[in-house]
Design a protein around this motif. Structure first.
Motif: not given
Lengths: 484, 408
Positions: A19, A388-389, A392-393, A395-396, A399-400, A402, B5, B9, B12
């Motif tokens: 992280i 879940d975490m 989410l990570f 996905v983040l 997305l970053y 992207i 988070l 998200i 972003t």
């Protein structure tokens, strides 16, 4: 504590480190993007393009040698040479080094340019393998072809430097086409600050899908195949946001071997290109930094976002893998050979920022990524995965990625706009998304393979299969030139 | 952490979507602007042409929006014509329609690139009333602005002294040198005497730049001063650039002093002197150039050989004479020059017969090249020469050489 507890603690600790790693890396990316945005827009709005005509016409513009190393390039070498002979520059020479080709590269050149063998005398400033013959062309007085035993690209470029006459040289790949004004644009930094500028790099764009005629890119289009389009997005991001940003903080470590201009004196000072690594372009620039910083000389290595070199990129996974494993091997070899620069204050921003970045994020990044996936699997098996975490990570992270790709496409659209069609813009945006859903992960695997090859002492370019440039019209009959 | 988070998200995602929309929107806006521009250019170009050709009395009121930029571009193109009434009318129109006032206002802009662009436009617009403002702009702290103002002034023929230009040369900036040279070349009034007088006042970079400029503008008036510089105790760089300038200017009177410079202690001076002697075609320098072929410095040898090649038949004969030289570097340079200039090909053609003297000379040349082992070109000719008698003669001679090497 049992061994599973230790393992669980290790996995948790590693995930925390990932992280922090993620945050650090993407903060650097964000800084580079913002730096690049400012620099590129400034460049576009503050450059007087009428200057290039003056440069082209002035007798005071420094002459330049264009050095091209060619090995088994029979499909593209003629187009490449034609485009080089037509560059818009007052005084220049083109030095093609045929590096032990086993195909008809030399024969094609001899036939189409009316080459004749001569006993040219040249200064052997750099050691190379023996030269078998030197050819010139009565019709093209500024074309020289050097035929030598196979020694690798670095050796070939050094032979070209030896034969070249002028104080500047441009290193261009044999499968590349440079735009007409590209050389003028890349030489301008040398004229603006002649005492300091030792190297300058231009942007490389993909020619796959473009229509080429007589050594000129006539129509710019993205290809239909997915793999080259993914690389188009990747190149945009790497050049327009990466290299511009590093150049802005005087820490540019790499100038593409496909298109760069150097001052010959300094390159000879550092011993020319080296065959010790698989990426001679990166290794040379790092060595220049090292040498000049050590000598406490004022210098600069710059990236100019405007001059364009068009090059063919791999359109199969097999060839892409060969290319990327070689690049990563070269990166590791270069960083290892110059490890004394790491965090050393003598090397300024290069040693304190750029070099550590390349070690921690470019070299080790693939391992961190793949180990991260393994850690997730382990965490799941140990029952400590917070699904879940984790999701989410992921996905983040996607997305970053992207965001970075889309930022590069936006920068391209705000500045140079080389892809005029709407379809191409949508392709870039769409593949800017898709790039992060498998392609980048695949590249990480290739890089790890490169590292593995290095450990096993395997070094080879592999066959770089070329499709050749797509012709804008049906291919003309080739005619013999005068003199043969 | 979960909330952080999710927020990251969403941010972003929003930024990425925003950037994508911005990209598409920017493209749509630019494409639309370009289409409008092209349409208005098609509509306005005939009007401008008619006005410039005196078929129309005026272009009407000051335009707005897209028309303003289109009209500006068309009128600047018309004002860039070499001469004529059309050019004057275009320049007048640019003034009447308010463009010149805009440029004058932009000369006071905070952004240097705007000031530079304004200076350039004032020159293109031939705005004579802007001469005063441009003269002031020549002293702009940003060199780029000063240079463009200087060029604009030279276009308006408003420059009466080169002093402000020369100040720009003291920076180690070759780009500035190129542009000052360009301005001076375009001046109708010969500035050589002023430049020569200014030489002592300049710094080292400025002096070198000035010498380059004198060579670029081929100032015959400056040649005596340049010759004098070569005989004065000066930095080697000054001597090198002076020799180069004399070569570019090309007057034969510079020959003797350049010959003297072939003995300079600094090799760049010797090399440049050799090059210059070739450029001016000074045949009396042939003996000294032959000696320069034995210089310890590679570039001096190379430039001396190239110079001999440029000195006509006497120079070619001199190169042939060096083929037997004890200094093999000199001999190799000579051989290469003879090959590159096509002399070897031409002489080898005489092997086929004809004039006995020429045939003997051709044989002698072949023997000399074989003796030096400079045989690449001969081997090529042995397979490619159009005359079979020549090919036979070369094959026979080269085979004899290979046999004797194998035996030895």
């Amino acid at each position: 504590m049992s061994w599973t507890d230790w393992l669980a603690a290790g996995v948790i600790g590693f995930n925390r480190a990932v992280i922090y790693y993620f945050v650090a890396l993407n903060t650097i990316y964000l800084i580079l993007v913002l730096l690049s945005l400012g620099r590129v827009l400034k460049f576009v709005h503050r450059t007087f393009f009428s200057d290039y005509q003056e440069l082209r016409e002035s007798a005071l513009t420094w002459p330049i040698s264009i050095v091209v190393a060619a090995h088994n390039e029979e499909k593209t070498i003629v187009e490449t040479v034609r485009s080089l002979l037509r560059v818009s520059y007052r005084e220049f020479e083109v030095v093609i080094v045929n590096d032990g080709s086993t195909d008809a590269t030399l024969e094609r050149l001899v036939e189409l340019f009316g080459l004749r063998r001569i006993d040219r005398v040249y200064r052997k400033s750099l050691r190379t393998l023996p030269v078998r013959g030197i050819y010139d062309s009565p019709e093209h007085r500024n074309l020289i072809v050097v035929d030598k035993h196979r020694g690798g690209k670095a050796d070939a470029l050094n032979a070209g430097i030896n034969v070249s006459r002028y104080p500047l040289f441009a290193s261009i790949d044999a499968d590349s086409i440079i735009e007409e004004n590209a050389l003028l644009r890349l030489v301008k930094p040398f004229l603006e600050r002649p005492a300091e500028t030792v190297a300058a790099g231009g942007i490389v764009r993909i020619v796959n899908g473009c229509a080429v005629r007589d050594g000129r890119v006539e129509r710019i289009e993205l290809p239909n195949r997915a793999l080259p389009v993914l690389q188009a997005v990747e190149y945009l991001r790497a050049f327009l946001t990466g290299r511009v940003g590093w150049s802005a903080v005087r820490s540019l470590l790499v100038i593409s071997g496909a298109f760069g201009v150097y001052r010959k004196r300094e390159v000879i000072e550092v011993g020319g290109y080296s065959n010790d690594t698989d990426t001679e372009d990166l290794e040379l620039v790092v060595r220049l930094h090292r040498h000049l910083r050590k000598a406490k000389r004022r210098y600069r290595v710059v990236f100019v976002p405007d001059p364009v070199c068009w090059t063919e990129v791999p359109d199969t996974l097999r060839v892409l893998m060969r290319q990327r494993t070689r690049w990563h091997r070269g990166l590791v070899q270069t960083l290892w050979a110059n490890r004394g620069m790491l965090f050393h204050p003598r090397y300024g921003a290069v040693g304190l920022f750029a070099f550590p970045y390349f070690v921690l994020f470019e070299m080790l990044g693939p391992f961190v990524e793949i180990l991260g996936y393994l850690a997730v699997v382990l965490a799941y098996l140990l029952g400590i995965l917070n699904l879940d975490m984790f999701l989410l990570f992921v996905v983040l992270a996607v997305l970053y990625g992207i965001f970075l790709s889309v930022a590069a496409v936006l920068l391209e659209e705000l500045s140079f706009r080389r892809y005029p069609h709407w379809l191409d813009l949508f392709k870039l945006l769409a593949f800017g998304v898709l790039e992060n859903l498998g392609y980048r992960q695949l590249l990480s695997l290739f890089k790890i393979k490169g590292f593995w090859d290095l450990l096993r002492r395997r070094r080879a370019w592999g066959a770089m299969e070329r499709a050749g440039f797509r012709s804008a019209t049906p291919a003309p009959r080739f005619e013999r030139t005068a003199g043969r | 952490m979960h909330g952080l988070l999710v927020a990251a998200i969403l941010i972003t995602l929003a930024v990425s979507l925003g950037l994508a929309l911005l990209t598409a929107g920017n493209k749509a806006w630019r494409d639309g602007r370009e289409r409008r521009r092209q349409a208005r250019t098609s509509a306005l170009a005939p009007l401008v042409l008619a006005y410039v050709n005196e078929e129309l009395d005026s272009l009407g009121r000051p335009p707005h929006g897209t028309d303003r930029a289109v009209l500006e571009s068309l009128l600047l193109d018309a004002a860039a014509q070499p001469e004529g009434r059309g050019r004057e009318r275009a320049a007048r129109s640019l003034d009447e329609l308010g463009y010149v006032d805009r440029y004058l206002a932009a000369l006071r802009s905070r952004g240097w690139w705007r000031r530079a662009e304004a200076a350039e436009r004032l020159g293109q617009a031939r705005a004579h009333r802007a001469a005063g403002a441009l003269a002031t702009a020549m002293a702009d702290p940003v060199a780029e602005v000063g240079l463009r103002a200087a060029r604009a002034l030279s276009t308006l023929e408003g420059v009466s002294a080169v002093g402000p230009l020369l100040g720009l040369l003291n920076q180690p900036n070759r780009w500035a040198t190129i542009r000052v040279a360009d301005i001076l070349v375009q001046r109708r009034r010969e500035a050589a005497s002023e430049l020569c007088e200014a030489f002592p006042q300049l710094g080292h970079h400025g002096q070198l730049a000035l010498l380059d400029i004198l060579g670029a503008i081929r100032s015959v008036q400056a040649a005596p001063r340049l010759r004098q510089l070569l005989t004065e105790p000066q930095h080697p760089d000054v001597h090198t650039r002076a020799a180069d300038a004399l070569g570019r200017i090309g007057v034969p009177e510079s020959g003797p002093v350049l010959v003297g410079s072939l003995g300079h202690t600094a090799w760049p001076v010797r090399a440049m002197a050799a090059k210059a002697l070739g450029r001016i075609g000074y045949r009396p320098a042939i003996p000294e150039l032959c000696l320069a072929l034995r210089d310890p410095e590679w570039w001096v040898r190379a430039d001396a050989a190239a110079a001999l090649r440029e000195l006509g038949p006497d120079g070619i004969d001199a190169l042939k004479g060096v083929l037997d030289d004890a200094d093999r570097y000199a001999a190799h340079q000579a051989a290469w020059m003879l090959e590159e200039s096509g002399v070897v090909d031409e002489d080898v053609g005489n092997l086929a017969g004809g004039d006995p003297a020429r045939q003997a000379a051709a044989r002698a040349l072949v023997e000399q090249l074989i003796g030096m082992r400079q045989v690449q070109r001969l081997r090529e000719l042995a397979t490619s020469h159009p005359d079979p008698r020549v090919r036979r003669a070369l094959i026979e001679r080269l085979s004899r050489q290979r046999r004797s090497e194998a035996a030895g």
